[in-house]
Design a protein around this motif. Structure first.
Motif, short mmCIF file in Angstrom:
data_model
loop_
_atom_site.label_atom_id
_atom_site.label_comp_id
_atom_site.label_asym_id
_atom_site.label_seq_id
_atom_site.Cartn_x
_atom_site.Cartn_y
_atom_site.Cartn_z
N ARG A 122 0.84 -1.19 0.00
CA ARG A 122 0.00 0.00 0.00
C ARG A 122 0.89 1.25 0.00
O ARG A 122 1.93 1.27 0.66
CB ARG A 122 -0.90 0.02 1.24
N GLU A 171 -2.51 -5.88 15.24
CA GLU A 171 -3.91 -5.59 15.52
C GLU A 171 -4.08 -4.31 16.33
O GLU A 171 -5.11 -3.64 16.24
CB GLU A 171 -4.54 -6.76 16.28
N PHE A 230 -2.45 -0.32 10.59
CA PHE A 230 -3.16 -1.46 10.00
C PHE A 230 -4.64 -1.45 10.40
O PHE A 230 -5.28 -2.50 10.46
CB PHE A 230 -2.52 -2.78 10.46
N ALA A 231 -5.19 -0.26 10.69
CA ALA A 231 -6.57 -0.17 11.14
C ALA A 231 -7.54 -0.68 10.07
O ALA A 231 -8.57 -1.30 10.38
CB ALA A 231 -6.91 1.27 11.51
N ASP A 232 -7.24 -0.42 8.77
CA ASP A 232 -8.15 -0.87 7.71
C ASP A 232 -7.87 -2.28 7.24
O ASP A 232 -8.61 -2.85 6.44
CB ASP A 232 -8.07 0.10 6.52
N ASN A 233 -6.77 -2.87 7.71
CA ASN A 233 -6.43 -4.23 7.31
C ASN A 233 -5.71 -4.95 8.45
O ASN A 233 -4.55 -5.31 8.35
CB ASN A 233 -5.54 -4.19 6.06
N PRO A 234 -6.37 -5.15 9.60
CA PRO A 234 -5.71 -5.76 10.76
C PRO A 234 -5.50 -7.25 10.58
O PRO A 234 -6.28 -7.92 9.91
CB PRO A 234 -6.69 -5.48 11.90
#
Length: 635
Positions: free
Chosen positions: A548, A569, A574-578
């Motif tokens: 990304r 996590e 990585f909030a949109d893809n944990p």
């Protein structure tokens, strides 16, 4: 009232003259005089007996008190010898040497009091105890001098690395102490025996005085019979019967029988009733004195027995600690150190019911059970989260924590489910790395001796674990260096791009020993291109998803710095893809620019120590070398 008291003896004399006629006045006066003489003699002897018995009893009591003070001085001596190797000479001397001096001074005070008492005694046998008393004072002075000399030698040798000579001097000094103690016990025993003999002599003197009194009374009665003839029967009824009762009572007292109370039968003269009361009072006091002495002797004996048992228990504890220290010093494996400590504290010499050793997980900060004293029971939890359990207090404070009744503490994590618990932190270089947990099924089961012993064991355990970790770290560094050298050799073995990239990934995976996946991207003109990857042990020909633009890989390339994410996590990046795990991005620098990025993916969250990051940077530097070579060959 005064008039009544004055007229009563007179009225009694009138009544006797009426009964025995006026002609027996001389006989009556003689009997009154005889009774008075007997009363005064017994009264005087009573005073002498009480004084002799009191001094004899007090002499025995003072000798036992002096012996007790000397035993307390020996106890402080034992405490000094057992504690100075652990806490140091200064701390041990500050705690125990003043106690020793105080008890010796108290013992001398008892001897001074006993000497004053004996010098004023009428009994020659008691005065003869002055010699043993002086000998006791000399022995106390010898003991004090010897102990002071040994303590001074300890102070001199405490700063020296070699203490074998000191150990020999301590053994010699302790032998002198035992000899002096034995001689003191023998002299005090002789004093007690002589005091008892003094009491027997007093009783014998009482018996002799009674015999003399009987002889005098008999002579007076015979003389009275010669003068009064026919009045013998009446005088016998009025005088001889109560006098016989008094005589028998005196004989019982002389034999040591002070339990029975004297009761005069019939109407007796006031003097005999008074004498009976005096004898009853005297026997009561003698009985109280004897009972008091017996009770004190029993108490002293019980106290001496308790002190002896405590000393034996302390010796067993010291032997157990010595054996445990030797056992854990013989291994260099961290887990084996913990197992030996758990087994050693369960040993018969120390005999703690349940022992557990927890070490802190650096990633989760949980307390992980490494060893326990009885793994078959499985009483202890394998992992304890932060904030749970009473052992948390020892970790946060860095000091020993004691819970006397775990059933009353809501923070308790069940082990034995009832009783008491001691928690001692394990500290290496000022950092708490774990906790030593000891439980008992009984509330209030631990005391100061247990706290001291467990603190010593925790210190030895911490040192052994620190030594094991240091050795493991040194071995790991040697292995890392060897792996980096091997990786460098393999990376420079080819000038083809794809084999070089695959070799970089393979070398990284072998060196780190733990990543699940390794991804390598080439970076040029702010673009990342797939280079090579290994997922779940398999080499991949293409990436399943491009990096990304705002993701970790691009950030590493743009910042030209290592980025560590211990818990994906929980990280906002990585909030949109944990996903579950940890990741580290490392730049591969070619001069001043970033030629590539290598990502290490871990299946579980974890922390990264300085050593881990140092190896990653070293590997990145080695991996950048073939990329620089390829650039040069292309140019």
């Amino acid at each position: 009232m005064a008039s009544s008291n004055q007229s009563s003896p007179f009225s009694r004399r009138i009544s006797i003259r009426t009964e025995l006629l006026l002609g027996f006045a001389f006989f009556i006066a003689l009997n009154i005089a005889t009774g008075a003489i007997g009363y005064l003699s017994l009264r005087e002897y009573q005073i002498g007996v009480e004084r002799t018995l009191e001094k004899a009893g007090r002499a025995r009591e003072l000798s036992l008190e002096a012996q007790n003070e000397f035993l307390l001085a020996r106890e402080s001596e034992a405490g000094f010898f057992s504690s100075w190797p652990v806490v140091g000479y200064a701390s041990a001397a500050a705690e125990f040497l003043p106690q020793n001096q105080r008890h010796l001074a108290s013992a001398r005070q008892r001897l001074d009091e006993m000497e004053t008492l004996l010098r004023g005694a009428d009994d020659p046998g008691l005065r003869a105890l002055l010699g043993p008393t002086d000998r006791l004072r000399v022995l106390l002075a010898d003991y004090e001098s010897a102990f002071t000399a040994v303590a001074s030698r300890i102070e001199e040798y405490s700063r020296a690395p070699e203490r074998s000579a000191l150990d020999e001097e301590i053994r010699i000094g302790q032998g002198i102490f035992r000899r002096i103690a034995g001689e003191i016990d023998e002299i005090i025993s002789d004093i007690s025996v002589e005091a008892h003999v003094g009491e027997e002599r007093a009783h014998a003197a009482l018996f002799a005085t009674q015999q003399q009194s009987l002889a005098a009374l008999g002579t007076a009665l015979l003389f009275a019979l010669a003068l009064a003839g026919g009045a013998t029967f009446a005088l016998t009824r009025r005088v001889i019967v109560p006098l016989s009762q008094l005589t028998r009572a005196a004989e019982r007292i002389g034999r040591g029988d002070v339990e029975e109370r004297l009761l005069l039968v019939g109407s007796v003269p006031r003097e005999f009733a008074l004498l009976a009361d005096v004898l009853n009072t005297m026997t009561a006091r003698l009985r109280e004195s004897i009972e008091s002495l017996e009770q004190r002797v029993a108490e002293r004996s019980e106290e001496n027995t308790r002190l002896l048992e405590a000393e034996r228990a302390r010796a067993r504890r010291q032997a157990g600690l010595l054996r445990l220290g030797s056992d854990i010093a013989a291994t260099l494996d961290e887990t084996e150190v913990c197992r030996r400590v758990a087994r050693g504290l369960r040993d018969e010499l120390l005999d703690y019911e349940l022992v557990g050793i927890y070490l802190i997980d650096e990633a989760t900060h949980e307390r992980v059970l490494v060893a326990d004293s009885d793994s078959a029971i499985r009483s202890l939890e394998q992992r304890i989260a932060p904030g749970r359990g009473v052992s948390e207090r020892a970790i946060t404070s860095g000091k020993l924590s004691y819970t006397p009744d775990v059933s009353r503490d809501p923070a308790y994590v069940p082990g034995l489910s009832s009783g008491s618990e001691v928690d001692v932190p394990l500290i290496i270089d000022g950092k708490v790395i774990g906790v030593l947990l000891v439980e008992s099924r009984s509330p209030n089961a631990f005391n100061r001796d247990d706290f001291e012993a467990l603190t010593v064991v925790a210190g030895q355990t911490s040192l052994a674990i620190g030594r094991a970790r240091h050795l493991a770290a040194e071995r790991r560094r040697a292995a890392e260096l060897d792996a980096v050298i091997q990786a460098s050799l393999s990376l420079t073995a080819s000038v083809e791009l794809r084999p070089v990239l695959d070799s970089i990934v393979e070398s990284a995976l072998k060196l780190m020993q733990g990543p699940r996946d390794v991804h390598l991207f080439l970076h040029e003109n702010d673009r990342l291109v797939f280079g090579s990857a290994t997922w779940a042990g398999q080499r991949q020909e293409k990436i399943w998803r491009n990096p990304r633009p705002d993701g970790l890989t691009y950030r590493v390339a743009r910042a030209a710095a290592v980025i560590v994410v211990p818990d994906v996590e929980a990280d906002p990046m990585f909030a949109d893809n944990p996903w579950h795990g940890a990741v580290v991005g490392v730049p591969l620098k070619i001069g001043n620019r970033v030629g590539g990025v290598m990502n290490f993916v871990y299946a579980e969250p974890r922390s990264f120590a300085d050593d881990d990051l140092r190896v990653l940077r070293l590997l990145a530097d080695q991996a950048a070398l073939p990329l620089r070579t390829l650039d040069c060959s292309r140019a």
